[in-house]
Design an enzyme around this catalytic site. Sequence first.
Site, PDB file in Angstrom:
ATOM      1  CE  LYS A 111      -4.487  -1.913   1.160  1.00 42.78           C
ATOM      2  NZ  LYS A 111      -5.447  -1.819   1.715  1.00 42.78           N
ATOM      3  CE  LYS A 213      -7.180  -6.938  -1.428  1.00 45.37           C
ATOM      4  NZ  LYS A 213      -7.135  -7.402  -0.138  1.00 45.37           N
ATOM      5  CE  LYS A 216     -13.461  -2.570   1.345  1.00 51.22           C
ATOM      6  NZ  LYS A 216     -13.117  -1.869   2.453  1.00 51.22           N
TER       7      LYS A 216
HETATM    8  N1  AQP Z   1      -9.963 -10.240  -2.281  1.00 50.36           N
HETATM    9  C1  AQP Z   1      -9.853 -10.732  -1.513  1.00 50.36           C
HETATM   10  N2  AQP Z   1     -10.732 -12.371  -0.975  1.00 50.36           N
HETATM   11  C2  AQP Z   1     -11.245 -12.734   0.825  1.00 50.36           C
HETATM   12  N3  AQP Z   1     -11.675 -11.450   1.662  1.00 50.36           N
HETATM   13  C3  AQP Z   1     -11.020 -10.626   1.519  1.00 50.36           C
HETATM   14  N4  AQP Z   1     -11.137  -9.435   1.863  1.00 50.36           N
HETATM   15  C4  AQP Z   1     -10.696  -7.838   1.865  1.00 50.36           C
HETATM   16  N5  AQP Z   1     -10.254  -8.230   0.269  1.00 50.36           N
HETATM   17  C5  AQP Z   1     -10.963  -9.907  -0.073  1.00 50.36           C
HETATM   18  C6  AQP Z   1     -11.097  -9.353   3.726  1.00 50.36           C
HETATM   19  O1  AQP Z   1     -12.354  -8.240   3.367  1.00 50.36           O
HETATM   20  C7  AQP Z   1     -12.216  -7.941   5.254  1.00 50.36           C
HETATM   21  C8  AQP Z   1     -12.447  -6.355   5.217  1.00 50.36           C
HETATM   22  O2  AQP Z   1     -11.418  -6.130   4.547  1.00 50.36           O
HETATM   23  P1  AQP Z   1     -10.820  -3.920   4.299  1.00 50.36           P
HETATM   24  O3  AQP Z   1     -12.008  -3.412   3.788  1.00 50.36           O
HETATM   25  O4  AQP Z   1     -11.179  -4.302   6.336  1.00 50.36           O
HETATM   26  O5  AQP Z   1      -9.921  -4.648   3.881  1.00 50.36           O
HETATM   27  P2  AQP Z   1      -8.834  -4.402   2.691  1.00 50.36           P
HETATM   28  O6  AQP Z   1      -8.676  -6.295   2.691  1.00 50.36           O
HETATM   29  O7  AQP Z   1      -7.685  -3.610   2.453  1.00 50.36           O
HETATM   30  O8  AQP Z   1      -9.828  -4.460   1.583  1.00 50.36           O
HETATM   31  P3  AQP Z   1      -9.876  -4.553   0.011  1.00 50.36           P
HETATM   32  O9  AQP Z   1     -11.655  -4.209  -0.285  1.00 50.36           O
HETATM   33  O10 AQP Z   1      -8.775  -5.116  -0.530  1.00 50.36           O
HETATM   34  O11 AQP Z   1      -9.615  -3.245   0.628  1.00 50.36           O
HETATM   35  P4  AQP Z   1      -8.564  -2.560  -0.422  1.00 50.36           P
HETATM   36  O12 AQP Z   1      -8.646  -2.303  -1.875  1.00 50.36           O
HETATM   37  O13 AQP Z   1      -7.941  -0.855   0.112  1.00 50.36           O
HETATM   38  O14 AQP Z   1      -7.158  -3.371  -0.085  1.00 50.36           O
HETATM   39  C9  AQP Z   1     -11.142  -7.944   5.531  1.00 50.36           C
HETATM   40  O15 AQP Z   1     -11.433  -9.426   6.232  1.00 50.36           O
HETATM   41  C10 AQP Z   1     -10.205  -8.713   4.374  1.00 50.36           C
HETATM   42  O16 AQP Z   1      -9.595  -9.852   4.797  1.00 50.36           O
END
Ligand code: AQP
Length: 350
Positions: A111, A213, A216
Site C-alpha cells: 500500500k 486479489k 476496492k
Molecule cells: N479479495 C478478497 N478475498 C477475500 N477476503 C477479502 N477481504 C478483502 N479482500 C478480500 C477481507 O475483507 C475484510 C475487510 O477488508 P477491509 O475493508 O478491512 O480491507 P482490505 O483488506 O484492504 O480490503 P480491500 O477491499 O481489498 O480494500 P483495498 O483495495 O483498500 O485493499 C477483511 O477481512 C479482508 O481480509
Amino acid sequence: KKLVFSGVQPTGNLHLGNYLGAIRRFVALQEGNDCIYCVVDMHALTAQLVHEDMPSQTRSIAAAFIAAGIDPEKHIVFNQSAVPQHAELAWIFNCVARIGWMNRMTQFKDKAGKDREQASLGLYAYPSLMAADILVYRATHVPVGEDQKQHLELARDIAMKFNLDYAEHISRTGYGVDITVGNEPVHAYFPMVEPLIGGPAPRVMSLRDGTKKMSKSDPSDLSRINLMDDEDAISKKIRKAKTDPDGLPSEIDGLQGRPEADNLVAIYAALADKSKADVLAEFGGQQFSVFKPALVDLAINVLAPITGEMRRLMDDTSHIDAILRKGGERARARAEVTMRQVRDVIGFLY
Ligand code: AQP
C-alpha cells in the site's frame, strides 16, 4: 462460547471478496458465540486522510452487515471512532511492537507504493491499531480473508510481548487468565488470537487478473463485483471475466496453473456453499460459455436480496444511525473494563 471480533474499512464499495472472505462468515459465527463487528473508520485514514463521503461509507458498511443477516441486538455493531479506547490501547501497543516486526508487513509494502518515505505513519502502524481493535475486547477469534493473516500473527506477538513484559504486574494485580501457549501454561492478560480463515474462497481474486486479489482500490470496476451492483452489472462483469481457452477440468488438480478458472470455480463454490470438487463434479468438461451463465444466476440469487435490503436501509439512515449509536455505547462499556485493568497493570494513575 467464543468472543469474536472483526472489522471492515469504510473505504469504497464492498465487493464479493469482502462478502465471501469476511461478512458472510461474520453472519455464520453469530450462532452460539459473542460477536463484535466494527466499521473501522479510523483505519480508513491510513491511506487517505480526507474522505468527503465518510458518513455515508460508514453507514453503508453497517447496512451491509445488517442486510447480510447480522443481528445488532444479540451482537454488537458499531464504528471504531466511537470507542476511543481502541486508540488508547493502540498507543500502548505501538510501544510494545518492534520496528523490525512492522517492517515485515507485506500490506504496508504493497500500500505504501514506491515512495515509502511519503507513506503516513498511520499506514505503518495500522497492524498495531488492528491488534488493539481485537484485544481491547480480549477477543479470541477473528474471521478475516487470507490477506489479513500476517496482521493477526503480529497481534499474537504483541499480546505475547505485553504478557511477558508485564508478567509480574499482571500477577500482582490479579487480572490475568490462565492460557496455554504451545503446551505451556501461561498466566497472561491478553489471550492468543486465532484467525478464522477458510471456506472455498478465503482469497477472492480479481476478475481481470487471477493473480491479484479482488480489491476496492483496483482502478478497474470490471475487476470486482460490488455488493451494490445491479443484475446487469453482475452479468456483464462475469461474462467479461478473464478465462483461458480450455473448458473446466473434472478434478481439482486440473485447476493448477489456471488462476482465473480456479477463481471462478472458488466463487461458485463459496456462493453455492459447496466444495470446489462438487462444482467440478457438476461442470467438469463444460466450456465457460455454459459455466459463466450459471455463475451469473447464482451470484444474482445470492446478492440481490442483500443489495435490496442495503438500499432500503440507506434510504432512511435513522435506523442504521440508531444501531451504531447503541452499539458504540455497548462497545465503549466493554472496552473500558479492559482499559481500566490495562492502566492498572502498566501503573498509570487515573
Ligand atoms: N479479495 C478478497 N478475498 C477475500 N477476503 C477479502 N477481504 C478483502 N479482500 C478480500 C477481507 O475483507 C475484510 C475487510 O477488508 P477491509 O475493508 O478491512 O480491507 P482490505 O483488506 O484492504 O480490503 P480491500 O477491499 O481489498 O480494500 P483495498 O483495495 O483498500 O485493499 C477483511 O477481512 C479482508 O481480509
